[in-house]
Design an enzyme around this catalytic site. Structure first.
Site: not given
Length: 294
Positions: A11-12, A39, A64, A104, A127, A131
């Site tokens: 990923g990024q 995972i 994400t 955030d 999302y 998280k």
């Protein structure tokens, strides 16, 4: 030689981490993408961690897709909660520390000032809720865990706002960009660097206060302001010859499946005091805009 395990290495953020650690050369690094380490697969997680016995696990694996999560609730929770649980349970067996990246979006955005780590979380979307639950579970299970909340990530890899703006600029004359959501754009390379700095302190045995920390770019801006800065830099560096007219619009003008916080600005005092880490300078990072356009 100390051992570091990176999840989500395709990923990024994971790619930024892998690159920095390979260049570093001081650690034995196992950087695994989804195909190599899912995972959500408990047996796979335990097998790899039992075999590698990492000193530190950096979890960059996450679901994400903010809007898609509204339609794929179980998938979001599987990765962002259950996957985190499996990592924590496996890490405990080897006294491994876990550095976990969060968001955030655990906040509702109603606060007028910057959010501190001690502020009550109240996510607005699936999302963010997944998280937040992953955070809670990790802190409950693993005494050696650090959660790094960040925001508006961009960089050379993956999909992000900078890449989207540069792509749209090639075939749009006019763009509407939301101006009533503010946050701190954060360069993925800087997030990777911070995670490695913290991992190094753990590895050498420095006293580290585990828990939640915030790290983002500064200054806080709106998506509209960020878009203007992107296009200004792209023109200055001749990445783009022409740019679209950018109109400021409201969140109501651009409805999405997931509700997003209006204020995503995070207070960075804690990480500065604990580790001497300064905010990411997103304006400096934009100087490398040619790399984001490729």
């Amino acid at each position: 030689m100390a051992r570091l395990l990176i999840t989500g290495a395709g990923g990024q953020l994971g790619r930024s981490l892998a690159k920095l650690l390979v260049d570093n050369g001081r650690y034995e690094v196992l950087a695994l993408d989804f195909s190599e380490l899912d995972i959500t697969n408990k047996d796979m997680v335990f097998s790899i961690i039992d075999s590698f016995k990492p000193n530190v696990i950096i979890n960059a694996a996450a679901y994400t897709s903010v809007d898609q999560a509204e339609l794929e609730v179980s998938s979001a929770y599987s990765v962002n909660v259950r996957g985190v649980q499996y990592l924590a349970e496996a890490a405990i067996r080897h006294n491994s520390a876990i550095l976990h990246v969060s968001t955030d979006y655990v906040f509702d955005g109603y606060k007028s000032g910057k959010y501190k780590e001690t502020d009550i979380i109240h996510p607005l979307c699936v999302y963010g809720k997944s998280k937040a639950e992953g955070e809670r579970l990790l802190l409950t299970l693993s005494p050696k865990s650090i959660i790094l909340r960040t925001s508006w990530t961009f960089g050379e890899y993956g999909n992000n706002f900078v890449k989207t703006m540069l792509r749209l600029a090639k075939n749009r004359d006019i763009l509407g960009v939301v101006a009533d959501q503010i946050g701190g754009p954060t360069y993925s390379g800087d997030i990777a660097s911070v995670l490695i700095q913290i991992a190094e302190k753990i590895i050498v045995g420095e006293t580290v206060k585990y828990g939640i920390y915030h790290f983002t770019g500064e200054p806080c801006v709106s998506w509209y302001d960020f878009a203007i800065a992107i296009f200004d830099e792209a023109v200055a560096q001749k990445v783009l010859e022409n740019v679209p007219l950018v109109n400021a619009i409201t969140t109501a003008d651009y409805p999405t499946l997931a509700k997003r916080p209006a204020n995503s600005c995070l207070d960075l005092t804690k990480i500065q005091q604990a580790f001497g880490i300064q905010p990411s300078d997103w304006q400096r990072a934009l100087k490398n805009i040619r790399a984001y356009a490729e």
